[in-house]
Enzyme design. Structure first.
Site, mmCIF file in Angstrom:
data_model
loop_
_atom_site.group_PDB
_atom_site.id
_atom_site.type_symbol
_atom_site.label_atom_id
_atom_site.label_comp_id
_atom_site.label_asym_id
_atom_site.label_seq_id
_atom_site.Cartn_x
_atom_site.Cartn_y
_atom_site.Cartn_z
ATOM 1 N N ASP A 109 0.859 -1.186 0.000
ATOM 2 C CA ASP A 109 0.000 0.000 0.000
ATOM 3 C C ASP A 109 0.896 1.236 0.000
ATOM 4 O O ASP A 109 1.577 1.517 0.988
ATOM 5 C CB ASP A 109 -0.883 -0.036 1.264
ATOM 6 C CG ASP A 109 -2.086 0.871 1.153
ATOM 7 O OD1 ASP A 109 -2.220 1.581 0.138
ATOM 8 O OD2 ASP A 109 -2.907 0.864 2.102
ATOM 9 N N ASP A 110 0.932 1.943 -1.103
ATOM 10 C CA ASP A 110 1.839 3.100 -1.263
ATOM 11 C C ASP A 110 3.306 2.674 -1.191
ATOM 12 O O ASP A 110 4.155 3.406 -0.694
ATOM 13 C CB ASP A 110 1.599 4.180 -0.189
ATOM 14 C CG ASP A 110 0.233 4.826 -0.233
ATOM 15 O OD1 ASP A 110 -0.524 4.562 -1.183
ATOM 16 O OD2 ASP A 110 -0.061 5.614 0.690
ATOM 17 N N ARG A 123 -6.556 -0.003 -7.384
ATOM 18 C CA ARG A 123 -6.952 -1.379 -7.056
ATOM 19 C C ARG A 123 -8.064 -1.845 -7.990
ATOM 20 O O ARG A 123 -8.100 -3.008 -8.397
ATOM 21 C CB ARG A 123 -7.417 -1.451 -5.592
ATOM 22 C CG ARG A 123 -6.255 -1.401 -4.638
ATOM 23 C CD ARG A 123 -6.626 -0.907 -3.264
ATOM 24 N NE ARG A 123 -5.405 -0.443 -2.633
ATOM 25 C CZ ARG A 123 -4.693 -1.156 -1.758
ATOM 26 N NH1 ARG A 123 -5.140 -2.308 -1.316
ATOM 27 N NH2 ARG A 123 -3.560 -0.690 -1.290
ATOM 28 N N LYS A 164 -6.460 -5.042 2.716
ATOM 29 C CA LYS A 164 -7.216 -3.852 2.348
ATOM 30 C C LYS A 164 -7.930 -4.048 1.021
ATOM 31 O O LYS A 164 -7.305 -4.312 0.011
ATOM 32 C CB LYS A 164 -6.246 -2.673 2.260
ATOM 33 C CG LYS A 164 -6.885 -1.368 1.850
ATOM 34 C CD LYS A 164 -5.922 -0.229 2.148
ATOM 35 C CE LYS A 164 -6.310 1.027 1.407
ATOM 36 N NZ LYS A 164 -5.352 2.110 1.674
ATOM 37 N N HIS A 180 -10.960 -1.858 -0.253
ATOM 38 C CA HIS A 180 -11.053 -0.476 -0.709
ATOM 39 C C HIS A 180 -11.618 -0.330 -2.117
ATOM 40 O O HIS A 180 -11.313 0.642 -2.826
ATOM 41 C CB HIS A 180 -9.658 0.189 -0.636
ATOM 42 C CG HIS A 180 -9.745 1.604 -0.112
ATOM 43 N ND1 HIS A 180 -8.923 2.606 -0.570
ATOM 44 C CD2 HIS A 180 -10.540 2.164 0.812
ATOM 45 C CE1 HIS A 180 -9.212 3.732 0.055
ATOM 46 N NE2 HIS A 180 -10.196 3.489 0.902
ATOM 47 N N HIS A 204 1.605 2.053 4.207
ATOM 48 C CA HIS A 204 0.796 3.280 4.126
ATOM 49 C C HIS A 204 1.070 4.173 5.338
ATOM 50 O O HIS A 204 1.398 3.679 6.408
ATOM 51 C CB HIS A 204 -0.679 2.886 4.103
ATOM 52 C CG HIS A 204 -1.618 3.974 3.688
ATOM 53 N ND1 HIS A 204 -1.991 4.995 4.533
ATOM 54 C CD2 HIS A 204 -2.258 4.188 2.521
ATOM 55 C CE1 HIS A 204 -2.836 5.795 3.899
ATOM 56 N NE2 HIS A 204 -3.014 5.336 2.679
ATOM 57 N N ASP A 214 0.099 -0.245 -5.273
ATOM 58 C CA ASP A 214 -1.031 0.413 -5.941
ATOM 59 C C ASP A 214 -0.681 1.759 -6.558
ATOM 60 O O ASP A 214 -1.236 2.142 -7.574
ATOM 61 C CB ASP A 214 -2.227 0.553 -4.980
ATOM 62 C CG ASP A 214 -1.894 1.313 -3.700
ATOM 63 O OD1 ASP A 214 -0.703 1.532 -3.398
ATOM 64 O OD2 ASP A 214 -2.846 1.696 -2.984
ATOM 65 N N ASN A 215 0.231 2.497 -5.903
ATOM 66 C CA ASN A 215 0.592 3.828 -6.428
ATOM 67 C C ASN A 215 1.905 4.242 -5.783
ATOM 68 O O ASN A 215 2.449 3.517 -4.949
ATOM 69 C CB ASN A 215 -0.518 4.857 -6.179
ATOM 70 C CG ASN A 215 -1.056 4.842 -4.763
ATOM 71 O OD1 ASN A 215 -2.218 4.527 -4.555
ATOM 72 N ND2 ASN A 215 -0.227 5.129 -3.790
ATOM 73 N N ARG A 222 2.373 9.744 -4.697
ATOM 74 C CA ARG A 222 0.942 9.419 -4.777
ATOM 75 C C ARG A 222 0.095 10.643 -5.123
ATOM 76 O O ARG A 222 0.340 11.722 -4.570
ATOM 77 C CB ARG A 222 0.491 8.853 -3.427
ATOM 78 C CG ARG A 222 -0.919 8.305 -3.447
ATOM 79 C CD ARG A 222 -1.364 7.890 -2.061
ATOM 80 N NE ARG A 222 -1.451 9.048 -1.197
ATOM 81 C CZ ARG A 222 -1.501 9.001 0.133
ATOM 82 N NH1 ARG A 222 -1.476 7.841 0.761
ATOM 83 N NH2 ARG A 222 -1.583 10.101 0.845
#
Ligand SMILES: *[C@@H]1O[C@H](CO)[C@@H](O)[C@H](O)[C@H]1NC(C)=O
Ligand SMILES: *[C@@H]1O[C@H](CO)[C@@H](O)[C@H](O)[C@H]1NC(C)=O
Ligand SMILES: *[C@@H]1O[C@H](CO)[C@@H](O)[C@H](O)[C@H]1NC(C)=O
Ligand SMILES: *[C@@H]1O[C@H](CO)[C@@H](O)[C@H](O)[C@H]1NC(C)=O
Ligand SMILES: *[C@@H]1O[C@H](CO)[C@@H](O)[C@H](O)[C@H]1NC(C)=O
Length: 510
Positions: free
Chosen positions: A34-35, A77, A131, A133, A189, A281-282, A290
Site C-alpha cells: 500500500d503506497d 486497485r 485492504k 477499498h 501506508h 497500488d501507487n 501518490r
C-alpha cells in the site's frame, strides 16, 4: 455470494475446459503493498534490509518500467482487479474515479466483470486478505474475505501474524481447487492521519513497547535517519529523513510478512504451482508521489515469479508494463478468456493490457504505457492524462489553471508540514522544486527521461521537440477515445456523444 452447489457445477465445467491436462492445479498469489515504492534490496536500495523481497526477486523477473495507470488507491486497485482504466472502470473504464471510503464513495460500474468474478465463475477459489477499498460488493466477490469491511485494517493489513494465520485458514478451506489469493498489505501506508499513536507510518504498531501491542512474528528493524536514501523528489531535511526511517521500519514488517505468506504456501506444498506477483497500488506518499502522474507517483516495483518460467529469474526487464496487464496475465495463467460484454449501450469492453507471461521467456519491445488520474478524495478534482513512450513522458494537466490539490493524509505528514513551515519562514527547503511550481503546472509537460530523469525541464514549448510532442499527444488522445474517456475533449471542448461522438469547441481561450 454463490451457493456452494453452484460453485461445484462451475468447478466441474471448468475442470473439463481448462485444467484436465494438468495433474496439479495452477494458482496465483498476488501481493500488494500500500503506497510501496523502490525501498528494497531488490531495487538496489542498500540502506534498507528486505531479505524476503530480495529472495523473491531472485526467483522473479524484476520489472524496472512498471507503472500504475492511476496514482490513487481505490482506482488503482479497481484497475488492477478489472484490467480497465479508472475512467472506464470508474474514471474512464471501470468507474472507480476516486477513493471508495466515507464521503468519497466512489464505486465501479455494476456491470464491470472483475477478475475475482471471472475466476470464481471458472471454479477458482478466490480469497482476499487485507485492504479491499473497492466496491460495490457485487462487482468484487471473493469466496474468502478478511478485509476492512469486516474487521480492523490494522489486523488484516499490518499484523503479519494475523495475516499468516488467515493465509493458513484460506489454504485449508480451498479443498483441492485451484486458487487466487490476493494479500493486500496496508503497510507501508501512512498512519498519522488515522492512528497517529502508532507513529507516522504505524511503525510502532505491534512492536512490543508499552501500549503498542505485540506482533509475535515481527522483529522490528529501526533505522537512523542519517542512513536512509533520500529519493530526489523528497526534501533532504531532518523531518523528511525521520519520515523515511519510519517508512523503512514499516516496509520491514511487510517484508517479513511476505516471508511468512510464502512460507505458508511452501508448507502446504503449493508454492511451486503458484504464480507469485508483487507490486504496489501507487507511488510513495511524498511530494510528486501518490496522486501525481510524475514518475514517483506511478512507477511501481513489480516482481513476477513463475515456477514454470525459470529462464529469466533474477533478470531485470526494461519493458514498459502496467498494472492493467495483471488481469490479462492472471486470466492467461488460468487459460480463461475475457468475456464479450458492454457496460454502456453496445460498446464492447476491451482490455487494453496484455499478458506478461511471454515476457518471462523473452524481452519484448514494449515502449508505451498510459496513465489517467481524475480524483483522489472527492474534493480533489484534478484530471490528468499521461503517456510514457520510450524515454519521453507527456502529462496533460486538464485543470492546469487551478492549484494542484493536496490530500489529507499527505498534508499532515511531517515531510509536508516541514516543507510548508520552511517555505512560509523563507528558509531553505532542501527540495528540488518550490511550492509555487508544485501547485501551478503547465497544461502540457514533456520530459526526456534519458536527459532529465528527475522531470524538471519541460520541453513542451521547445520547438525542437514539436514532433515528439505531437506524436505523444496523438497516442494519448487515441487511447482516450479507445477507452471511452469522458474527459477526451477537455479542457477546450465538449464531448457531444449522440450520433457520432465528437469534440465541439468552447472558445474558452485555451
Ligand atoms: C541494480 O544494479 C545492478 C548493477 O548496477 C543492475 O545491473 C540492475 O539492473 C539494477 N536493478 C534494478 C532493478 O534496477
Ligand atoms: C469476515 O467475513 C468472512 C467471510 O467472508 C467470515 O468468515 C469472517 O468471520 C468475517 N470476519 C469477521 C471478523 O466478521
Ligand atoms: C496480532 O495478531 C495475533 C494473532 O491474532 C495476536 O495474538 C496479536 O495480539 C496481534 N497483535 C496486535 C498488535 O494486535
Ligand atoms: C517446480 O515446478 C517446475 C515446473 O512445473 C518443475 O520443473 C520443477 O521440477 C518443480 N520443482 C519442485 C521442487 O517440485
Ligand atoms: C510546523 O510549524 C507548526 C507551527 O509553528 C508546528 O506546530 C509544527 O510542529 C511544525 N512542523 C514541522 C514538521 O516542523
Amino acid at each position: 455470494m454463490r451457493s456452494s452447489g453452484q460453485g461445484c457445477w462451475v468447478l466441474l465445467i471448468s475442470v473439463g475446459l481448462c485444467c484436465v491436462h494438468r495433474a496439479r492445479p495452477r494458482n496465483v498469489l498476488l501481493i500488494l503493498a500500500d503506497d510501496g515504492g523502490f525501498e528494497s534490496g531488490a531495487y538496489n536500495n542498500s540502506a534498507i534490509s528486505t531479505p524476503h523481497l530480495d529472495a523473491l526477486a531472485r526467483r522473479s523477473l524484476v520489472f524496472r518500467n512498471a507503472f500504475t495507470s492511476v496514482s490513487s488507491c481505490s482506482p488503482s486497485r479497481a484497475s488492477l482487479l478489472t484490467g480497465l482504466p479508472q475512467h472506464l472502470c470508474l474514471q474512464h473504464q471501470n468507474g472507480m474515479y476516486g477513493l471508495h471510503q466515507d464521503v468519497h464513495h466512489f464505486n465501479s460500474f455494476d456491470r464491470v466483470q472483475s477478475l475475482p468474478l471471472l475466476l470464481g465463475r471458472a471454479g477458482i477459489h478466490t480469497g482476499i486478505i487485507g485492504k479491499k477499498h473497492v466496491g460495490p460488493e457485487m462487482v468484487y466477490p471473493f469466496d474468502f474475505a478478511y478485509t476492512e469491511e469486516n474487521g480492523s485494517v490494522l489486523q488484516v493489513g499490518r499484523n503479519i501474524t494475523r495475516i499468516k494465520l488467515l493465509v493458513r485458514k484460506f489454504l485449508q478451506t480451498r479443498g483441492d481447487r485451484p486458487f487466487f489469493l490476493y494479500v493486500a498489505f496496508h503497510d507501508p501506508h501512512r498512519c498519522g492521519h488515522s492512528q497517529p499513536q502508532y507513529g507516522a507510518f504505524c511503525e510502532k504498531f505491534g512492536n512490543g513497547e508499552s501500549g503498542m501491542g505485540r506482533i509475535p512474528d515481527w522483529t522490528p528493524q529501526t533505522y537512523n535517519p542519517k542512513d536512509v536514501q533520500v529519493p530526489y523528489f523528497v526534501p533532504d531535511t531532518p523531518a523528511a529523513r525521520a519520515d523515511l526511517a519510519a517508512q523503512y521500519t514499516t516496509i520491514g514488517r511487510m517484508d517479513q510478512g511476505i516471508g511468512l505468506v510464502l512460507q505458508e504456501l511452501r508448507g502446504a506444498g503449493v508454492l511451486n504451482d503458484t504464480l507469485v506477483i508483487f507490486t504496489s497500488d501507487n507511488g510513495i506518499p511524498f511530494p510528486s508521489g501518490r496522486t501525481n502522474l510524475y514518475w514517483p507517483g506511478t512507477a511501481e516495483p513489480m516482481l513476477v515469479s513463475s515456477p514454470e518460467h525459470p529462464k529469466r529469474w533474477g533478470q531485470v526487464s526494461e519493458a514498459y508494463v502496467s498494472l492493467l496487464d495483471l488481469t490479462p496475465t492472471i486470466l492467461d495463467w488460468f487459460s480463461i478468456p475475457y468475456p464479450s460484454y458492454a457496460i454502456f449501450g453496445t460498446k464492447t469492453v476491451q482490455l487494453t493490457g496484455r499478458s506478461l507471461l511471454p515476457v518471462l521467456e523473452a524481452e519484448p519491445l514494449w515502449t508505451t504505457v498510459f496513465g489517467s488520474q481524475s480524483y483522489h478524495e472527492v474534493t480533489m478534482s484534478y484530471p490528468m492524462r499521461s503517456v510514457h513512450h520510450q524515454n519521453f513522458h507527456l502529462v496533460h494537466n486538464l485543470h492546469f489553471k487551478m492549484p494542484f490539490p493536496i490530500d489529507q493524509d499527505f498534508y499532515i505528514s511531517p515531510t509536508f508540514q516541514d516543507l510548508l513551515n520552511r517555505t512560509t519562514a523563507g528558509q531553505p527547503t532542501g527540495w528540488y522544486k518550490d511550492l509555487h511550481q508544485y501547485y501551478y503546472r503547465e497544461r502540457w509537460e514533456l520530459y526526456d527521461r534519458n536527459q532529465d530523469p528527475h522531470e524538471t525541464h519541460n520541453l513542451a514549448a521547445d520547438p525542437r521537440y514539436t514532433q515528439v510532442l505531437e506524436l505523444l499527444q496523438t497516442q494519448l488522445v487515441k487511447w482516450q477515445w479507445e477507452t471511452h474517456d469522458p474527459w477526451v475533449c477537455a479542457p477546450d471542448g465538449v464531448l457531444e456523444e449522440k450520433l457520432a461522438p465528437q469534440c465541439r469547441p468552447l472558445h474558452n481561450e485555451l
